[in-house]
Structures are given as structure tokens and as C-alpha cells.
Enzyme design. Sequence first.
Site, mmCIF file in Angstrom:
data_model
loop_
_atom_site.group_PDB
_atom_site.id
_atom_site.type_symbol
_atom_site.label_atom_id
_atom_site.label_comp_id
_atom_site.label_asym_id
_atom_site.label_seq_id
_atom_site.Cartn_x
_atom_site.Cartn_y
_atom_site.Cartn_z
ATOM 1 N N HIS A 71 0.729 -1.083 -0.058
ATOM 2 C CA HIS A 71 -0.174 0.132 0.028
ATOM 3 C C HIS A 71 0.830 1.090 0.218
ATOM 4 C CE1 HIS A 71 -3.021 -2.802 2.140
ATOM 5 N NE2 HIS A 71 -3.475 -2.688 0.849
ATOM 6 N N HIS A 72 1.949 1.165 -0.528
ATOM 7 C CA HIS A 72 2.967 2.308 -0.416
ATOM 8 C C HIS A 72 2.471 3.473 -1.268
ATOM 9 C CE1 HIS A 72 4.685 0.589 -3.839
ATOM 10 N NE2 HIS A 72 5.494 1.726 -4.009
ATOM 11 N N LYS A 77 -2.514 -2.466 -7.822
ATOM 12 C CA LYS A 77 -3.035 -2.819 -9.255
ATOM 13 C C LYS A 77 -2.537 -4.188 -9.433
ATOM 14 C CE LYS A 77 -4.353 -1.105 -13.139
ATOM 15 N NZ LYS A 77 -4.958 -2.538 -13.101
ATOM 16 N N LYS A 101 7.172 -4.778 -10.036
ATOM 17 C CA LYS A 101 6.838 -4.262 -11.422
ATOM 18 C C LYS A 101 6.515 -2.761 -11.755
ATOM 19 C CE LYS A 101 4.634 -7.602 -13.811
ATOM 20 N NZ LYS A 101 3.464 -8.512 -14.213
ATOM 21 N N LYS A 113 -2.887 -8.818 -6.556
ATOM 22 C CA LYS A 113 -3.495 -9.793 -7.781
ATOM 23 C C LYS A 113 -4.545 -10.522 -6.975
ATOM 24 C CE LYS A 113 -1.408 -11.464 -11.321
ATOM 25 N NZ LYS A 113 -0.640 -10.881 -12.204
ATOM 26 N N SER A 369 -2.381 -0.106 -18.500
ATOM 27 C CA SER A 369 -3.421 0.077 -17.776
ATOM 28 C C SER A 369 -3.599 1.244 -16.938
ATOM 29 C CB SER A 369 -3.383 -1.309 -16.551
ATOM 30 O OG SER A 369 -3.907 -2.408 -17.030
HETATM 31 N N1 GLU Z 1 -2.123 -9.039 -15.365
HETATM 32 C C1 GLU Z 1 -1.072 -8.340 -15.934
HETATM 33 C C2 GLU Z 1 0.239 -8.307 -15.178
HETATM 34 O O1 GLU Z 1 0.588 -9.246 -14.649
HETATM 35 C C3 GLU Z 1 -1.607 -6.726 -16.018
HETATM 36 C C4 GLU Z 1 -1.986 -6.187 -14.558
HETATM 37 C C5 GLU Z 1 -2.544 -4.801 -14.590
HETATM 38 O O2 GLU Z 1 -2.753 -4.418 -15.823
HETATM 39 O O3 GLU Z 1 -2.999 -4.332 -13.725
HETATM 40 O O4 GLU Z 1 0.914 -7.413 -15.328
#
Ligand code: GLU
Length: 478
Positions: A71-72, A77, A101, A113, A369
Amino acid sequence: MNNATKPTQEAHYSFFQGVERNFDKAAQYTRFESGILEQIKACNSVYRMKYPVRIGDKIEVIEAYRVQHSHHKLPCKGGIRYSMDVNQDEVMALAALMTYKCAIVNVPFGGAKGGIKINPKNYSVFELEKITRRYASELVKKNFIGPGIDVPAPDYGTGPREMSWIVDTYASLKPGEVDALACITGKPVTQGGVRGRTEATGLGVYYGIREVCNTAEDMKKLGLEVGIEGKKVIVQGLGNVGYHAAKFFYDNGAIIVGVAEYEGGIYDEKGLDIYKVVEYRKSTGSIMNYPGATNIVNSAETLEQPCDILIPAALENVINGGNAARIQAKIIGEGANGPLTPEADEILNQKGVIVVPDMYLNAGGVTVSYFEWLKNLSHVRFGRMDKRFSENQNSSILASVESLTGKKVTAIERTQILHGPDEVDLVYSGLEDTMIGSYHEIREALLSLDNKVDMRTAAFTVAINKVGVSYEELGIFP
Ligand code: GLU
């Protein structure tokens, strides 16, 4: 996936522990105290749910997860996957990878996730819709979804259709929420999606590998020519990531020599026409017996065939202690999340193979995204305000140049010069810039460590530094 390609997880690490292990390897090269490092590594919130859905004349209890790793930065996402392999450890590992990422590609989100433990092929569209909508309402109930809270997206086994069901469920439970569309990304363009999102991860894989191949020093070490053209590529998985990556490699002059799928692999050193392979699979239901190619019955063995670049773009752990030594590629681009186990990583690093890590290479999806989320929050399509302005400006510059030189450009050149950016042009250029910029950040980290570590470790140091500073600047409650 047949048994031979089924990932064999090395006995002593779970997927999440593997990610932690890679983190620890890199953490020693950063300056943070152990408390900060522990906080970065930890999964902040793990929500496991079980809910009933009527399937035919029976009630099925569905097992599902949403993990918010960090949550930083908010929102969190990360995608939602539908697979029988979904379990808490896997979702935690994938959520952690999302944190790193996002940091690497400078997307201002925490990592998350989600997953539902189902095989989507076993359900009708109507049943899938019920399972998905109920999952969405479970997330709403617990405040695990929202434009400023947690923004899911597609992942393995899901796509724009599922995103549509989720945004619709969310919007109907939050009437009047003006930013409701920004609660999820990867939506169809008609439902607030952004052009270019579908192919974004595959295109990002291509941009990333192209940058690696344009680095003369590294190509020299590998004994390869600079550039993508003529490079021999094997792709595992013709899903959204693998297919688009293969297409961009093919369109830009690389030679696709091998393709691996569930049913087996095909190999042709003269090169495969990826468009025709996909058409052939659509009409016959399989890539096997593709004219002119050699069948590889055990799909996993396709990865071991001669090539310059190998793109595993299916599931995790497909390159492991068992097969890593037989991989012939000089560059491995992790299109999937976690396709290499830590054992495989060690073996390949010792062989001098460049492994371009998932948390950089497949970040194109989340990057676009981010653009979609921005579009939803700004309520305007990219390019709407400036396309015509740019075209008018280009037109007057061209008119001046033509009158000064007394020469006219051709009609085709005129169209190219005048063209103002459409949404997809801006998305592609934003993605390209991100992938190039982030690659050089990782390379700089690698050089500052005198090339003593692999690219994954360097990428981790970049991520840890950014997330660590964020935690420090946030302040920790007394
Ligand atoms: N599922 C993709 C990933 O692993 C996209 C995640 C996203 O767009 O939030 O990077």
C-alpha cells in the site's frame, strides 16, 4: 498443458518464497534498514473468499483470492487469473511481483493480484458471468476494489469480457460514482477501455527485448549481431502475451523458429509465419502437423531447441532445475510471470544467458492499464484535445517548408507528416518510452554493481530503492 510441460516446482521453495529469495539477493545491495525491507517484502492484506454459485442443478463453492501486497502507493494494481493452479501462495507471489513491476516502470501503484480457482473451460459463459459478478460483489463488500483502492485487470484466463462484468457490477453497487469506470482496467474500448491495451504486454515484451538487442556491448558478449532483425525466436504460449509478442517480433524482421503450446510444439529453422500458424491452429484446433515444421510431441522440449531468444509466455516454473541446462537460447525474455525457478536462474546465469526479468519485461500491460486509468479519471479520450491542433500546426510548417524550398512532398509523405496523434499512437509511444527508459534504469543499476549480478537482481534493486524511499517518506506510525 500435457504432463511433460507441467511445471515441476523445485521441492524446497514455494513461488512466493522464490520471489522473497530473489528480493533478499538484491536487498544486500541497497541501503535500507531491515525493518523497511521486511515491510516491502510483506503481503499487506490477503483476502481469501469462498462463495456459493449455482452451477446447473448443483451449488458449487468457489474459492477465490485478492491479495494486496503493498500500500505504499494507492490504488493497488494487478490482474485476476482463472486457473485450477490458483492458491494463496501463487496469488501472494504474483501480487509481490506487481509491486516491483509497477516501481520499475514508474507506474504509481501498489501491487496486488487476484485469482479464482476454476478452469474457465468447464463453465458456460452464463456461469462464468455469475462467478465473476459474485467475485466482484465480494470485493466491493470488503472494500477491496475501487479507483483509489485496488484496480484489477486481466490476467491468465481472463480478458475484456470479465472486466466488463466487473465494472458493471461495481457501478451498479456504487450508483452515481463518477469515476466508477476507473475501478478496473483492460475493459473493452466501448466500456471505457483504452486502445492498445490488448496487445500492450506483448508489445512491451518486444520493445524490451529490442532494447536489449540494441545494446552493442551485451550483444558482443553473447556473440550476436546488434538489432532484432534475423534473430531466431522461440515463443511458448500463443495466448494474449505470446501471440502479440511473436507478431511484433515477426513484423520487425525476427525469425520465429519455434512455437510451443498445450498440445505440443513445432519447429522450423527457416522460420514460421506466425499469422498462418495462428490461422492453422484456429482451423485444426492444434499447431501440430503445421506444414513444413517438425512436430515436438513433448511441448516442453520446444524450449530446448536452438534459437537466440526464448520467450516463455505461458505459466510459471516452466524452466526449472530439470531443463535449464538444456536451454540453448542466449537471451530469455520472461513474458510470463515467474517462468524460471531460482534454480533455473542460477544455471542460466552461470551459462552467461541474459535473463530479462518478468517484472520489467511484461510490465507493458500494467503500464497501459495506468494510461487507461488516467483516461477514465480524466473522462476524455487521449488525443481528443490535441490531434486536430497538431495536424493544423504540421500543415502550416509543411506549407512554409514547401514555399521556402520550392519543392512539394508526395501525397503519402504529406499524410505521414500531417498526422496528429490518435489514442493508439499516444499509448504506443508512452509504452515505448517507458520500456526504453526502464531498461536503461536497470542497466545503470547493473553497471553500478560492476555487472556482478544478473539483470533480475539489478531490477530488484531498482524496485527496492523506489519502494523503500516511498516508505521512508510516508513515515512509519510510532
Ligand atoms: N495481469 C497483468 C500483469 O501481470 C496486468 C496487470 C494490470 O494491468 O494491472 O502485469
